[in-house]
Design a protein around this motif. Structure first.
Motif, mmCIF file in Angstrom:
data_model
loop_
_atom_site.group_PDB
_atom_site.id
_atom_site.type_symbol
_atom_site.label_atom_id
_atom_site.label_comp_id
_atom_site.label_asym_id
_atom_site.label_seq_id
_atom_site.Cartn_x
_atom_site.Cartn_y
_atom_site.Cartn_z
ATOM 1 N N LYS A 157 38.681 38.317 42.537
ATOM 2 C CA LYS A 157 39.701 38.030 43.316
ATOM 3 C C LYS A 157 39.520 36.668 43.976
ATOM 4 C CE LYS A 157 40.753 43.001 44.209
ATOM 5 N NZ LYS A 157 40.896 43.981 45.118
ATOM 6 N N ILE A 158 39.057 35.792 43.060
ATOM 7 C CA ILE A 158 38.720 34.383 43.612
ATOM 8 C C ILE A 158 40.080 33.676 43.906
ATOM 9 C CG2 ILE A 158 38.500 33.271 41.350
ATOM 10 C CD1 ILE A 158 35.899 32.679 44.240
ATOM 11 N N ASP A 159 41.050 34.215 43.369
ATOM 12 C CA ASP A 159 42.430 33.474 43.532
ATOM 13 C C ASP A 159 43.062 33.964 44.902
ATOM 14 O OD1 ASP A 159 44.518 36.135 42.773
ATOM 15 O OD2 ASP A 159 42.287 36.336 41.939
ATOM 16 N N LEU A 160 42.438 35.048 45.642
ATOM 17 C CA LEU A 160 42.748 35.302 46.732
ATOM 18 C C LEU A 160 42.152 34.576 47.791
ATOM 19 C CD1 LEU A 160 43.361 39.266 46.456
ATOM 20 C CD2 LEU A 160 45.104 37.453 46.452
ATOM 21 N N VAL A 161 41.245 33.873 47.639
ATOM 22 C CA VAL A 161 40.531 33.007 48.721
ATOM 23 C C VAL A 161 40.535 31.572 48.185
ATOM 24 C CG1 VAL A 161 38.880 34.773 49.517
ATOM 25 C CG2 VAL A 161 38.317 33.268 47.597
ATOM 26 N N ASP A 162 41.819 31.223 47.357
ATOM 27 C CA ASP A 162 42.087 29.778 46.898
ATOM 28 C C ASP A 162 41.001 29.305 46.233
ATOM 29 O OD1 ASP A 162 44.432 30.072 48.431
ATOM 30 O OD2 ASP A 162 43.607 29.508 50.275
ATOM 31 N N TYR A 163 40.211 29.787 45.517
ATOM 32 C CA TYR A 163 39.373 29.496 44.469
ATOM 33 C C TYR A 163 38.152 28.547 45.238
ATOM 34 C CZ TYR A 163 42.457 30.992 41.008
ATOM 35 O OH TYR A 163 43.460 31.805 40.378
ATOM 36 N N ARG A 164 38.024 28.912 46.296
ATOM 37 C CA ARG A 164 37.009 28.122 47.094
ATOM 38 C C ARG A 164 35.585 28.302 46.954
ATOM 39 N NH1 ARG A 164 40.053 30.101 51.771
ATOM 40 N NH2 ARG A 164 38.099 30.841 52.618
ATOM 41 N N LYS A 165 34.829 27.295 46.616
ATOM 42 C CA LYS A 165 33.498 27.298 46.109
ATOM 43 C C LYS A 165 32.665 27.748 47.305
ATOM 44 C CE LYS A 165 29.847 24.424 44.098
ATOM 45 N NZ LYS A 165 28.580 24.777 45.142
ATOM 46 N N GLU A 166 32.869 27.601 48.346
ATOM 47 C CA GLU A 166 31.851 27.865 49.522
ATOM 48 C C GLU A 166 31.917 29.370 49.755
ATOM 49 O OE1 GLU A 166 35.862 26.167 51.384
ATOM 50 O OE2 GLU A 166 34.469 25.829 49.598
ATOM 51 N N VAL A 167 33.191 30.023 49.496
ATOM 52 C CA VAL A 167 33.087 31.624 49.358
ATOM 53 C C VAL A 167 32.315 32.107 48.418
ATOM 54 C CG1 VAL A 167 34.592 33.471 49.353
ATOM 55 C CG2 VAL A 167 35.401 31.584 50.446
ATOM 56 N N TYR A 175 44.520 37.486 36.679
ATOM 57 C CA TYR A 175 45.004 36.459 35.926
ATOM 58 C C TYR A 175 44.182 35.920 34.722
ATOM 59 C CZ TYR A 175 48.192 36.271 40.041
ATOM 60 O OH TYR A 175 49.100 36.675 40.900
ATOM 61 N N GLY A 176 42.853 36.431 34.846
ATOM 62 C CA GLY A 176 41.994 35.849 33.682
ATOM 63 C C GLY A 176 41.130 34.937 33.796
ATOM 64 N N ASP A 177 41.095 34.252 34.862
ATOM 65 C CA ASP A 177 40.114 33.344 35.274
ATOM 66 C C ASP A 177 38.670 33.576 34.770
ATOM 67 O OD1 ASP A 177 41.603 30.732 36.944
ATOM 68 O OD2 ASP A 177 42.498 32.819 37.426
ATOM 69 N N ASN A 178 37.935 32.740 33.902
ATOM 70 C CA ASN A 178 36.592 32.795 33.559
ATOM 71 C C ASN A 178 36.439 34.300 32.642
ATOM 72 O OD1 ASN A 178 36.073 30.205 34.538
ATOM 73 N ND2 ASN A 178 35.614 31.049 36.602
ATOM 74 N N ILE A 179 37.443 34.982 32.618
ATOM 75 C CA ILE A 179 36.992 36.205 31.705
ATOM 76 C C ILE A 179 36.793 35.844 30.154
ATOM 77 C CG2 ILE A 179 38.040 38.328 30.922
ATOM 78 C CD1 ILE A 179 37.253 38.129 33.816
ATOM 79 N N ILE A 180 37.762 35.242 29.523
ATOM 80 C CA ILE A 180 37.718 34.713 28.246
ATOM 81 C C ILE A 180 37.679 33.315 28.163
ATOM 82 C CG2 ILE A 180 38.591 34.830 25.925
ATOM 83 C CD1 ILE A 180 37.484 37.575 26.755
ATOM 84 N N ASN A 181 38.564 32.931 29.046
ATOM 85 C CA ASN A 181 38.755 31.294 29.039
ATOM 86 C C ASN A 181 38.733 30.727 30.434
ATOM 87 O OD1 ASN A 181 39.821 30.835 26.106
ATOM 88 N ND2 ASN A 181 41.113 32.346 26.653
ATOM 89 N N ARG A 182 38.678 29.504 30.545
ATOM 90 C CA ARG A 182 38.646 28.738 31.912
ATOM 91 C C ARG A 182 40.300 28.298 32.212
ATOM 92 N NH1 ARG A 182 33.592 27.314 33.642
ATOM 93 N NH2 ARG A 182 32.032 27.502 31.979
ATOM 94 N N TYR A 183 40.727 28.331 33.393
ATOM 95 C CA TYR A 183 42.272 27.961 33.595
ATOM 96 C C TYR A 183 42.330 26.677 34.538
ATOM 97 C CZ TYR A 183 43.524 31.945 31.244
ATOM 98 O OH TYR A 183 43.762 33.344 30.478
#
Length: 629
Positions: free
Chosen positions: A159-169, A198-206
């Motif tokens: 659920k990295i999308d729910l924290v705006d993909y923030r690296k610090e989190v 949404y599939g981020d970093n599962i099979i592919n990068r977006y």
């Protein structure tokens, strides 16, 4: 039908298999992750996608999007609640590897299901909700994975999308997890930021996590080097069945747990220590010259040696441990707390032990801090380090050395529920170190001298039922008839032998166990042993019955209604218990399990103690314990 899915199936026989689990706290997205893996790997047929679309409208939690969690959350209760309850297994293949994944539940009450899924896994994907971070259940599952021998972990920050993909989190969560897990003995910990929805970093990068430079999840699962955990281990063959179709064939059937065996190899039956050589390795498809871990075979030997179901075949130079006591980590899986001293059934591989007990809890483990805590019992989902004793010697390896032969389950003898799972650490006493010392004068000689057959009269019933009164009259009558007796009363033994025990369930179990052992010693001296104890649990009364031979234990149920017991109660114990001044009082806030088939059933209302005692004495005469008067 989806042709890409058909192509992706391949032939699993030609690929190595990775067994992994998904675990973590509830709602961290475990089922969604597996569904996304299957979908993006093109492992879903067209009709499955159509059904998934329909189910997403009815049960989905992702708005208008496909809810991939529904691919594995198959139970109706799971779909209605949006959680995983049971362990869901899925098999799939990619061009590089085959996989078996176990989707395990996140709720604490289903931790036992998670442990079941982890017991056969090589790698764990620990999911962490990016909004919540490392939770208690995350730690609990990680600790259980470590105990169960999993050495490779993927930390999927979902659920990295729910924290705006923030690296610090992501960095903060990874730091918290590594700080906790660094002492758990994992060989590798690989963190990956993912969005299962949404599939981020599962099979592919977006492109949403351009700050992340590690592998995608599927790339890592396909490439991680997981060497076989059984091929290089000593040969172990738990015998599942003795195959004797005719007089000319005797074979031992089972699945090789570890190692390799070949025709002509020397072999030993671990329990008896008898040697032979392998004559044939038979299978349904014909004989083999050699067989490896995981092969289901029937082994025949050159010599007729005593081997039965539950025995283990090994090499003479690589013998397993043989012991009737061992130390083990124990995960308790039942609503009813574990009681030290209580008799349980134990199953280690193909060995079934009818009677075993947890003799001591060395410590309980806090899954958050790994601190060792003092404990007298284990509750649901608690983990402890315990001493275990079995009625018969068992063959095993330390779990750390061999997961297949070092694990066991604990089974309730009455309900047949699996109540615990254990991992053996080391033997406490090798069965060959201590033997029975032969005695010239035994039970038979002593009882003949006393002109009676020894037995245990076990009076059980509620407080105030009249047990002690009737038992005392029986003792007087037998003494007047010149018989040799000993009366053990519940109150009296608590002044000496059991003065250190309270009235918790665990203490009650230990109270009965000690008295049972003493009563057996007295029985061996030829006495008629009269025991008067509430002894509220059937399992403990049956435990004492199991100490002696058939026909030597007489359960005497002093059956008095609880309102009559309260009326007779001169000490006012029932009133104090109802007022909360006495805790764990049988019949009020602690249970009493009435005998189902007692040898003597005394319904006391309307009868005097003399009359009831006569019934007991008459039973002893009828059973030949004492001569007819």
């Amino acid at each position: 039908m989806d042709t890409d899915a058909i192509k992706g199936l391949g032939t699993a026989e030609n690929k190595d298999q990775l067994r992994f689990i998904t675990c973590g706290s509830v709602d961290d997205g475990k089922s969604t992750l597996i569904g996304r893996l299957l979908h993006d790997s093109k492992m879903i047929y067209e009709d499955q996608m159509q059904a998934l679309a329909r189910d997403s409208v009815k049960h989905g939690t992702t708005g208008n999007d496909i809810d991939f969690a529904l691919l594995v959350d198959g139970l109706e209760a799971e779909r209605e609640q949006g959680i995983t309850i049971d362990v869901a297994y899925r098999f799939f293949n990619t061009p590089r590897r085959s996989f078996m994944v176990a989707d395990t539940p996140g709720h604490e009450q289903y931790t036992r299901n998670m442990a079941t899924g982890a017991s056969n896994a090589q790698l764990a994907i620990i999911l962490i909700d990016a909004r919540k971070g490392v939770l208690e259940q995350t730690k609990r599952h990680s600790f259980i994975c470590s105990l169960l021998g999993i050495r490779h972990v993927v930390v999927a920050v979902n659920k990295i999308d729910l924290v705006d993909y923030r690296k610090e989190v992501f960095d903060r969560i990874v730091g918290d997890y590594v700080a906790f897990a660094s002492a758990l003995g994992f060989t590798s910990i690989v963190p990956i930021p993912v969005s299962a929805r949404y599939g981020d970093n599962i099979i592919n990068r977006y492109g949403n996590t351009d700050w992340y430079h590690g592998p995608c999840l599927m790339d890592y699962l396909e490439s991680i080097d997981i060497q076989s955990d059984t091929a290089g281990l000593p040969f172990r063959f738990p015998v599942q069945w003795v195959n004797r179709p005719n007089l000319d064939f005797r074979g031992y059937a089972g699945t090789i747990a570890s190692g390799r065996i070949a025709v002509g190899d020397e072999i030993i039956a671990a329990a008896s220590g008898r040697n032979s050589r392998v004559k044939r390795i038979a299978t349904y498809d014909g004989d083999l010259a050699q067989a490896d871990a995981g092969d289901a075979v029937t082994i025949t030997l050159h010599d007729e040696i005593d081997v039965s179901r539950g025995d283990m075949l090994a090499r003479p130079t690589e013998r397993p441990e043989i012991a009737d006591q061992f130390a083990a980590h124990l995960i308790w899986m039942d609503q009813e707390a574990m009681a030290p001293g209580r008799s349980y059934a134990l199953r280690i591989g193909t060995q079934s032990i009818a009677s075993a007990s947890i003799t001591a809890i060395k410590h309980k483990i806090d899954v958050n801090t790994r601190e060792h805590l003092a404990a007298t019992t284990l509750g649901l989902n608690e983990i402890g380090f315990c001493n275990v004793a079995t009625a018969l010697p068992v063959s095993f390896d330390a779990y750390e050395a061999n997961r297949r032969t070092g694990s066991f389950i604990v089974v309730d003898r009455y309900t047949n529920r699996t109540v615990g799972a254990g991992m053996i650490a080391f033997p406490l006493r090798r069965a060959t170190n201590i033997a029975w010392q032969p005695l010239s004068v035994g039970k038979s000689e002593r009882s003949t001298l006393k002109q009676q057959k020894p037995c245990i009269l076990w009076f059980t019933g509620l407080s105030g039922a009249g047990k002690s009164t009737i038992a005392n009259v029986v003792d007087q009558k037998l003494f007047a008839m010149s018989h040799h007796t000993m009366l053990l009363d519940g109150d009296n033994v608590r002044h000496g032998l059991n003065r250190d025990l309270g009235f918790t369930q665990a203490d009650r179990v230990e109270n009965v166990r000690r008295v049972g052992e003493v009563a057996k010693l007295m029985l061996d001296s030829g006495l008629i042993v009269i025991c008067s104890f509430i002894s509220p649990y059937r399992s403990e009364r049956d435990m004492v019955r199991g100490f002696v031979e058939d026909g030597e234990f007489f359960e005497v149920f002093v059956d008095t209604p609880i309102d009559e017991c309260e009326r007779r109660d001169a000490k006012g114990l029932y009133a104090k218990a109802k007022a909360g001044k006495i805790k764990n009082f049988t019949g009020i806030d602690a249970p009493y399990e009435a005998p189902t088939r007692p040898e003597v059933h005394l319904e006391t209302v309307g009868l005097e103690a003399e009359q009831l005692a006569d019934r007991v004495v008459n039973t002893l005469m009828a059973r030949g314990i004492i001569p007819m008067s």
